[in-house]
Design a protein around this motif. Structure first.
Motif, PDB file in Angstrom:
ATOM      1  N   GLN A   1       0.247   8.149 -18.399  1.00  0.00           N
ATOM      2  CA  GLN A   1       1.254   8.883 -17.640  1.00  0.00           C
ATOM      3  C   GLN A   1       1.672  10.154 -18.391  1.00  0.00           C
ATOM      4  O   GLN A   1       1.757  11.231 -17.802  1.00  0.00           O
ATOM      5  CB  GLN A   1       2.467   7.991 -17.396  1.00  0.00           C
ATOM      6  CG  GLN A   1       3.563   8.648 -16.600  1.00  0.00           C
ATOM      7  CD  GLN A   1       4.773   7.749 -16.450  1.00  0.00           C
ATOM      8  OE1 GLN A   1       5.025   6.887 -17.287  1.00  0.00           O
ATOM      9  NE2 GLN A   1       5.519   7.936 -15.380  1.00  0.00           N
ATOM     10  N   THR A   2       1.898  10.025 -19.691  1.00  0.00           N
ATOM     11  CA  THR A   2       2.288  11.187 -20.489  1.00  0.00           C
ATOM     12  C   THR A   2       1.160  12.208 -20.549  1.00  0.00           C
ATOM     13  O   THR A   2       1.395  13.419 -20.404  1.00  0.00           O
ATOM     14  CB  THR A   2       2.684  10.749 -21.910  1.00  0.00           C
ATOM     15  OG1 THR A   2       3.730   9.780 -21.823  1.00  0.00           O
ATOM     16  CG2 THR A   2       3.151  11.923 -22.749  1.00  0.00           C
ATOM     17  N   GLY A   3      -0.067  11.743 -20.773  1.00  0.00           N
ATOM     18  CA  GLY A   3      -1.205  12.646 -20.843  1.00  0.00           C
ATOM     19  C   GLY A   3      -1.444  13.382 -19.541  1.00  0.00           C
ATOM     20  O   GLY A   3      -1.705  14.593 -19.535  1.00  0.00           O
TER      21      GLY A   3
ATOM     22  N   GLN B   1       1.368  19.971 -16.298  1.00  0.00           N
ATOM     23  CA  GLN B   1       2.521  20.834 -16.512  1.00  0.00           C
ATOM     24  C   GLN B   1       2.311  21.897 -17.589  1.00  0.00           C
ATOM     25  O   GLN B   1       2.974  22.926 -17.558  1.00  0.00           O
ATOM     26  CB  GLN B   1       3.744  19.997 -16.881  1.00  0.00           C
ATOM     27  CG  GLN B   1       4.215  19.129 -15.740  1.00  0.00           C
ATOM     28  CD  GLN B   1       5.387  18.251 -16.121  1.00  0.00           C
ATOM     29  OE1 GLN B   1       5.819  18.245 -17.263  1.00  0.00           O
ATOM     30  NE2 GLN B   1       5.900  17.502 -15.158  1.00  0.00           N
ATOM     31  N   ARG B   2       1.446  21.666 -18.532  1.00  0.00           N
ATOM     32  CA  ARG B   2       1.235  22.615 -19.623  1.00  0.00           C
ATOM     33  C   ARG B   2       0.060  23.538 -19.296  1.00  0.00           C
ATOM     34  O   ARG B   2      -0.701  23.275 -18.379  1.00  0.00           O
ATOM     35  CB  ARG B   2       0.960  21.863 -20.917  1.00  0.00           C
ATOM     36  CG  ARG B   2       2.155  21.071 -21.406  1.00  0.00           C
ATOM     37  CD  ARG B   2       1.873  20.455 -22.720  1.00  0.00           C
ATOM     38  NE  ARG B   2       3.063  19.768 -23.226  1.00  0.00           N
ATOM     39  CZ  ARG B   2       3.111  19.182 -24.386  1.00  0.00           C
ATOM     40  NH1 ARG B   2       2.064  19.171 -25.184  1.00  0.00           N
ATOM     41  NH2 ARG B   2       4.219  18.588 -24.785  1.00  0.00           N
ATOM     42  N   PRO B   3      -0.092  24.602 -20.091  1.00  0.00           N
ATOM     43  CA  PRO B   3      -1.283  25.445 -19.920  1.00  0.00           C
ATOM     44  C   PRO B   3      -2.551  24.609 -20.084  1.00  0.00           C
ATOM     45  O   PRO B   3      -2.552  23.582 -20.771  1.00  0.00           O
ATOM     46  CB  PRO B   3      -1.153  26.474 -21.043  1.00  0.00           C
ATOM     47  CG  PRO B   3       0.303  26.506 -21.367  1.00  0.00           C
ATOM     48  CD  PRO B   3       0.823  25.130 -21.084  1.00  0.00           C
ATOM     49  N   LEU B   4      -3.630  25.040 -19.436  1.00  0.00           N
ATOM     50  CA  LEU B   4      -4.845  24.232 -19.323  1.00  0.00           C
ATOM     51  C   LEU B   4      -5.358  23.717 -20.670  1.00  0.00           C
ATOM     52  O   LEU B   4      -5.613  22.528 -20.824  1.00  0.00           O
ATOM     53  CB  LEU B   4      -5.934  25.021 -18.611  1.00  0.00           C
ATOM     54  CG  LEU B   4      -7.234  24.257 -18.366  1.00  0.00           C
ATOM     55  CD1 LEU B   4      -6.956  23.021 -17.512  1.00  0.00           C
ATOM     56  CD2 LEU B   4      -8.258  25.135 -17.701  1.00  0.00           C
TER      57      LEU B   4
ATOM     58  N   ALA C   1      -5.101  19.843 -21.517  1.00  0.00           N
ATOM     59  CA  ALA C   1      -6.340  19.069 -21.644  1.00  0.00           C
ATOM     60  C   ALA C   1      -6.412  18.384 -23.003  1.00  0.00           C
ATOM     61  O   ALA C   1      -6.845  17.227 -23.109  1.00  0.00           O
ATOM     62  CB  ALA C   1      -7.551  19.971 -21.445  1.00  0.00           C
ATOM     63  N   ALA C   2      -5.957  19.077 -24.060  1.00  0.00           N
ATOM     64  CA  ALA C   2      -5.961  18.468 -25.398  1.00  0.00           C
ATOM     65  C   ALA C   2      -5.000  17.286 -25.452  1.00  0.00           C
ATOM     66  O   ALA C   2      -5.316  16.233 -26.018  1.00  0.00           O
ATOM     67  CB  ALA C   2      -5.582  19.512 -26.446  1.00  0.00           C
ATOM     68  N   SER C   3      -3.831  17.437 -24.852  1.00  0.00           N
ATOM     69  CA  SER C   3      -2.854  16.352 -24.833  1.00  0.00           C
ATOM     70  C   SER C   3      -3.376  15.167 -24.025  1.00  0.00           C
ATOM     71  O   SER C   3      -3.219  14.007 -24.428  1.00  0.00           O
ATOM     72  CB  SER C   3      -1.533  16.829 -24.245  1.00  0.00           C
ATOM     73  OG  SER C   3      -0.618  15.766 -24.158  1.00  0.00           O
ATOM     74  N   PHE C   4      -4.008  15.458 -22.893  1.00  0.00           N
ATOM     75  CA  PHE C   4      -4.562  14.377 -22.070  1.00  0.00           C
ATOM     76  C   PHE C   4      -5.642  13.617 -22.831  1.00  0.00           C
ATOM     77  O   PHE C   4      -5.656  12.385 -22.836  1.00  0.00           O
ATOM     78  CB  PHE C   4      -5.127  14.936 -20.769  1.00  0.00           C
ATOM     79  CG  PHE C   4      -5.715  13.882 -19.875  1.00  0.00           C
ATOM     80  CD1 PHE C   4      -4.892  12.982 -19.227  1.00  0.00           C
ATOM     81  CD2 PHE C   4      -7.078  13.784 -19.692  1.00  0.00           C
ATOM     82  CE1 PHE C   4      -5.427  11.992 -18.405  1.00  0.00           C
ATOM     83  CE2 PHE C   4      -7.618  12.807 -18.884  1.00  0.00           C
ATOM     84  CZ  PHE C   4      -6.791  11.910 -18.230  1.00  0.00           C
ATOM     85  N   ALA C   5      -6.526  14.344 -23.510  1.00  0.00           N
ATOM     86  CA  ALA C   5      -7.589  13.687 -24.293  1.00  0.00           C
ATOM     87  C   ALA C   5      -6.992  12.855 -25.421  1.00  0.00           C
ATOM     88  O   ALA C   5      -7.446  11.739 -25.691  1.00  0.00           O
ATOM     89  CB  ALA C   5      -8.551  14.735 -24.846  1.00  0.00           C
TER      90      ALA C   5
END
Length: 101
Positions: free
Chosen positions: A66-68, A74-77, A81-85
């Motif tokens: 959920q956080t990722g 919401q953040r720049p791409l 993407a880094a946070s999601f990974a």
């Protein structure tokens, strides 16, 4: 043989109990309080099972994903993407780690 079950990230808050003018034996009062606690735990059994490390702690995995996903949208791409990974790998490793412990 004994079986040890662990829970990670489990937060349960028991509701407040107020008693006034109770006239009963301490044994019966104890039995009623135990029944009250058991009923509360049964009503919250999905939370208990979701936080169970034996099942891979699906609640913790859900929170990571959920956080990722929120960061991805919401953040720049590049940052999203880094946070999601990072959260995806954390969720996978936490799940495997919970089962292996």
């Amino acid at each position: 043989s004994p079986v040890f079950v662990s829970f990670t990230g489990l937060a349960l808050t028991f509701p407040e109990v107020r008693l006034s003018e109770v006239s009963t034996t301490s044994y019966l009062l104890g039995q009623e309080l135990i029944a009250h606690c058991i009923a509360f735990l049964l009503l919250n059994s999905p939370v208990l099972l979701g936080s169970c490390d034996l099942l891979g702690n699906p609640v913790q995995v859900y929170r990571h994903l959920q956080t990722g996903l929120s960061d991805l949208l919401q953040r720049p791409l590049r940052e999203g993407a880094a946070s999601f990974a990072r959260h995806l790998s954390s969720a996978s490793l936490a799940s495997v780690s919970a089962v292996s412990d």
